[in-house]
Structure formats: structure tokens, C-alpha cells
Design a protein around this motif. Structure first.
Motif: not given
Length: 180
Positions: A150-156
Motif C-alpha cells: 500500500l502506497a499513497f503517491p503524491l501526484p502533484h
């Protein structure tokens, strides 16, 4: 940061008033969710008179204690069994939530039922609550958080200057924000 919840869990202990025929009546302990201690007492009498032959006029409350979380910084899966009165009758439901405290999960429950089913808080009765293990969860919106990768990428992601002296109002080149 102290977070205040609208609903708190109370343990209410009550009994029938002692009489000559029964000088030491049995105690009844119930866990109820309420806004404050006064509402917890009221809910206790509401439920106990339906379960046992004790009403407020011939009963007494021995103790009312608020129940607190043992580890309020650890995330858990919570299962809540409820009975709700909708426009067409009574229904039983089971809901799952992820939160750090049971109070937070119950707050989510009331907000969720108000949003999805337009239910008022007075028409919701909490039957049982339980901390669920990962393999006991059924709902897909909870199961999606059980993945190992599980990862929460930073798209911006915004590239900021390391120091104040490198900051400028205008740049010669447009920044690339997509950092995948």
C-alpha cells in the motif's frame, strides 16, 4: 492535537430498587453510546425496560463511567452491528470502519448513515461493536487498505526552494509537476 468526538462510550450499571422480597437485586451492566452522561442514563433505561422488567420509577443507577481507548494512536478495523428505523420499518445492518478509536468509528457511522440513508441519530440503535482482525473484514472499501504494498503517491509534488535566497517570483522554465 486533542480531537473531540460527539459520541462517547459509557458503561452504565443499574438495578431494581431493593425490596423486602429481594434485598439484593442483580446488577445490569450495559455499554451505550451517547453524547453525554445524561443521555447515557436515558438510553440505559430505554433499553433495560425492554430487556428486563426494570423501569426508571422502580430502578436505580449505581454507576456511569466513560470507556476510553487503550491505544488511541493505533489504527484498527471496527465492525458495528446496528438496528435502524427507516421510512419502511426496522432493519439490521453491519458496517465496517477504519479509525484509531472506537469513538471515531461511531462518529463515522452516524455521518455515513445520515448521508447514505438520511437517518436521524434517534433512529439508530447500536447493538454491538467489535475490533475486527484483517481476515474478518468483508467490505471492499476496508479491504483495500490491507494490501502489503500500500502506497499513497503524491501526484502533484511541488518542488520548493531549499533556502529563501533561491526563491523567485518568475522562473525561466515551466516546472514539471508529474513526478511518477
Amino acid at each position: 492535537m486533542a480531537e473531540s468526538f460527539k459520541y462517547h462510550q459509557y458503561q452504565v450499571v443499574g438495578r431494581h430498587i431493593p425490596t423486602e422480597s429481594d434485598p439484593s437485586p442483580s446488577l445490569f451492566r450495559m455499554k451505550v453510546w451517547a453524547v453525554d452522561e445524561v443521555c447515557a442514563r436515558s438510553k440505559f433505561w430505554y433499553f433495560i425496560k425492554r430487556i428486563k422488567r426494570v423501569k426508571k420509577a422502580n430502578g436505580q443507577i449505581i454507576a456511569v463511567n466513560e470507556i476510553f481507548e487503550k491505544n488511541p494512536t493505533e489504527i484498527n478495523n471496527y465492525g458495528v452491528w446496528i438496528r435502524v428505523l427507516s421510512r419502511t420499518g426496522y432493519y439490521n445492518m453491519f458496517k465496517e470502519y477504519r479509525d484509531v478509536t472506537m469513538n471515531g468509528a461511531i462518529d463515522q457511522l452516524y455521518q455515513d448513515l445520515a448521508a447514505r440513508h438520511r437517518l436521524r441519530s434517534s433512529s439508530i440503535q447500536i447493538i454491538k461493536t467489535k475490533v475486527l482482525a484483517d481476515d474478518e473484514c468483508k467490505r471492499p472499501n476496508i479491504l483495500q487498505f490491507h494490501a502489503d504494498n500500500l502506497a499513497f503517491p503524491l501526484p502533484h509534488k511541488v518542488c520548493r526552494p531549499s533556502e529563501k535566497k533561491y526563491r523567485s517570483t518568475f522562473k525561466a522554465s515551466r516546472p514539471n509537476m508529474a513526478l511518477f
